[in-house]
Write a protein that holds these residues in place. Structure first.
Motif, short mmCIF file in Angstrom:
data_model
loop_
_atom_site.label_atom_id
_atom_site.label_comp_id
_atom_site.label_asym_id
_atom_site.label_seq_id
_atom_site.Cartn_x
_atom_site.Cartn_y
_atom_site.Cartn_z
N GLU A 28 45.05 -6.23 11.72
CA GLU A 28 44.22 -5.05 11.45
C GLU A 28 44.68 -3.85 12.27
N ASP A 29 45.06 -4.10 13.54
CA ASP A 29 45.57 -3.02 14.38
C ASP A 29 46.84 -2.42 13.79
N ALA A 30 47.74 -3.29 13.36
CA ALA A 30 49.03 -2.83 12.84
C ALA A 30 48.83 -2.03 11.55
N LEU A 31 48.00 -2.52 10.66
CA LEU A 31 47.76 -1.80 9.41
C LEU A 31 47.06 -0.46 9.67
N TYR A 32 46.16 -0.44 10.64
CA TYR A 32 45.49 0.80 10.99
C TYR A 32 46.50 1.83 11.51
N ALA A 33 47.43 1.36 12.35
CA ALA A 33 48.45 2.26 12.88
C ALA A 33 49.33 2.82 11.77
N LEU A 34 49.69 1.98 10.81
CA LEU A 34 50.48 2.46 9.69
C LEU A 34 49.70 3.46 8.84
N GLU A 35 48.44 3.15 8.59
CA GLU A 35 47.60 4.06 7.79
C GLU A 35 47.48 5.43 8.44
N ALA A 36 47.49 5.45 9.78
CA ALA A 36 47.34 6.72 10.49
C ALA A 36 48.51 7.66 10.24
N ARG A 80 53.80 -1.29 -5.97
CA ARG A 80 53.00 -1.61 -4.79
C ARG A 80 52.54 -0.31 -4.15
N ARG A 81 51.73 -0.41 -3.14
CA ARG A 81 51.23 0.78 -2.46
C ARG A 81 52.29 1.33 -1.50
N TYR A 82 52.39 2.66 -1.44
CA TYR A 82 53.29 3.35 -0.53
C TYR A 82 52.47 4.29 0.35
N LEU A 83 52.86 4.39 1.62
CA LEU A 83 52.15 5.25 2.56
C LEU A 83 52.90 6.54 2.85
N GLY A 84 54.20 6.57 2.57
CA GLY A 84 54.98 7.77 2.81
C GLY A 84 55.39 7.93 4.27
N ILE A 85 55.69 6.83 4.95
CA ILE A 85 56.07 6.87 6.38
C ILE A 85 57.58 6.77 6.50
N ALA A 86 58.18 7.62 7.31
CA ALA A 86 59.62 7.58 7.55
C ALA A 86 59.98 6.35 8.39
N ILE A 120 58.28 3.92 11.72
CA ILE A 120 58.04 2.47 11.65
C ILE A 120 58.76 1.78 12.80
N ASP A 121 59.99 2.21 13.09
CA ASP A 121 60.74 1.64 14.21
C ASP A 121 59.97 1.77 15.52
N ASP A 122 59.38 2.94 15.76
CA ASP A 122 58.64 3.15 17.00
C ASP A 122 57.45 2.20 17.10
N ALA A 180 58.15 -3.04 8.04
CA ALA A 180 57.80 -3.38 9.43
C ALA A 180 57.88 -4.88 9.67
N ALA A 181 57.47 -5.68 8.69
CA ALA A 181 57.54 -7.13 8.83
C ALA A 181 58.97 -7.58 9.05
N ALA A 182 59.89 -7.02 8.26
CA ALA A 182 61.30 -7.37 8.40
C ALA A 182 61.84 -6.94 9.76
N LYS A 183 61.47 -5.74 10.19
CA LYS A 183 61.97 -5.23 11.46
C LYS A 183 61.45 -6.03 12.65
N LEU A 184 60.27 -6.57 12.55
CA LEU A 184 59.73 -7.40 13.63
C LEU A 184 60.63 -8.61 13.92
N LEU A 185 61.35 -9.07 12.89
CA LEU A 185 62.17 -10.28 13.03
C LEU A 185 63.66 -9.96 13.07
N THR A 186 64.02 -8.68 13.14
CA THR A 186 65.43 -8.30 13.18
C THR A 186 65.89 -8.22 14.63
N GLN A 187 66.23 -9.37 15.18
CA GLN A 187 66.68 -9.48 16.56
C GLN A 187 67.80 -10.50 16.65
#
Length: 283
Positions: free
Chosen positions: A63-71, A89-95, A99-101, A133-140
Motif C-alpha cells: 500500500e505504501d509503494a502504490l501510494y508513492a507511485l500514485e503521488a 492496463r492502467r498508466y500513471l505517467g511516471i518517468a 521510479i528508480d529513486d 518497479a517490480a522488475a527493478k526491485l529484482l534487478t541486482q
C-alpha cells in the motif's frame, strides 16, 4: 674587480634565539594549541556521528509503494503512454528516473524476501509503472538467496504483452541467469513457445553473453546455443522476433565479428532484409 660571490653557509644561532618567550606570547601559543586540539576532537566526533546508519523507517508495504507511485501520477503523460504502449492496463505517467529513486529507497529497507514479496504485489496490481518497479526491485547482480526471485521473474514471462515492461523484467532475469547459468534450461523452453514475447525473452535475457570479450568455454557454449535458437527462428515472421535476433547479432558483432559474419553467411538469407541489415550494422 667585483668580488666573487659564493654560497652562504648555514645560519649561526644568535643569543636572541635563546631568549625566553614573553609570558603573554607563551599564553597565546598555549591557547592556540588547546583550541586546535578541541577542534580536532570536534572533527572526529562529527565524523563518528556521520558513520551512524540513518534510520530509514519501517519496510514499505504494498500500500505504501502504490501510494508513492500514485503521488507522482500525471494524467496527461499517462494518456500519452497508454497510446504509445497500447497494452490494456492502467498508466500513471511516471518517468523511469522517478521510479528508480523510489525503488532505491524501498530496496534499502527490505531484505531479499521482502523485495520479492513487494515485487509480486506490484506486478499483480497490473499498473504499468508498478510492473516496471517490480522488475527493478529484482534487478541486482548480488541477490542471495535468489531462487524465489528467479521463479517470480520466470513466472512473469508468459504475461509479457508489451516491450517496455518485458525489457525491464528481462533485465532482471538476465541478472539471475548470470548468477546461475544452469537456468538457461528454463529459457530454452521459451524458444518455441506460441507466446511471441516468451520467444523474444529468450534473446533479451541472454544478451549479456554477447558482451564478453574473453568468454570461458561454458560461456561460448551458451553463446552457440543462442545462435542455434536464432537459426531456428530466423524465418519467424513476427517483427519483434526479427528485431530481437538482429539485436543479439549486432551486439555480438562488437566482440566477435568473425562469428557473426559466419552466422550471417550461413543463415542470414532467412532473415528479413531489415533484420539482416541491422545485424551487420557494425561489420
Amino acid at each position: 674587480m667585483a668580488r666573487k660571490r659564493g654560497k652562504r653557509g648555514p645560519a649561526r644561532p644568535s643569543a636572541a634565539d635563546y631568549a625566553p618567550i614573553p609570558s603573554e606570547e607563551e599564553a597565546r601559543l598555549r591557547a592556540e594549541a588547546v583550541a586546535y586540539a578541541n577542534s580536532d576532537a570536534d572533527y572526529e566526533a562529527y565524523h563518528e556521528f556521520e558513520e551512524v546508519a540513518e534510520d530509514l523507517g519501517p519496510p514499505p508495504s504494498l500500500e505504501d509503494a502504490l501510494y508513492a507511485l500514485e503521488a507522482w501520477a500525471d494524467a496527461d503523460k499517462a494518456a500519452e503512454m497508454a497510446a504509445y504502449h497500447k497494452a490494456p492496463r492502467r498508466y500513471l505517467g511516471i518517468a523511469v528516473p522517478a521510479i528508480d529513486d523510489m525503488v532505491g529507497m524501498w530496496r534499502e529497507r527490505l531484505d531479499v524476501a521482502g523485495r520479492v514479496a513487494l515485487a509480486r504485489g506490484l506486478w499483480d496490481s497490473d499498473i504499468h509503472e508498478a510492473r516496471v518497479a517490480a522488475a527493478k526491485l529484482l534487478t541486482q547482480a548480488r541477490l542471495r538467496p535468489d531462487a524465489d526471485a528467479w521463479d517470480l521473474i520466470a513466472g512473469w514471462v508468459p504475461q509479457f504483452d508489451a516491450w517496455a515492461v518485458a525489457d525491464h523484467a528481462a533485465k532482471a532475469g538476465s541478472k539471475r541467469l548470470q548468477a546461475d547459468p544452469a537456468r538457461i534450461e528454463t529459457i530454452a523452453g521459451w524458444v518455441h513457445s506460441d507466446h511471441m514475447w516468451s520467444r523474444r525473452a529468450a534473446f533479451v535475457m541472454t544478451l549479456p553473453w554477447t558482451k564478453q570479450n574473453h568468454p570461458k568455454p561454458e560461456d561460448l557454449a551458451i553463446r552457440e546455443r543462442v545462435l542455434g535458437w536464432a537459426d531456428d527462428l530466423s524465418q519467424d515472421p513476427d517483427w519483434f522476433i526479427q528485431k530481437a535476433i538482429a539485436w543479439w547479432l549486432r551486439e555480438l558483432s562488437k566482440h566477435d565479428a568473425p562469428r557473426v559474419r559466419a552466422w550471417l553467411d550461413e543463415h542470414g538469407a532467412a532473415l528479413k532484409p531489415s533484420a539482416r541489415k541491422e545485424a551487420a550494422k557494425y561489420l
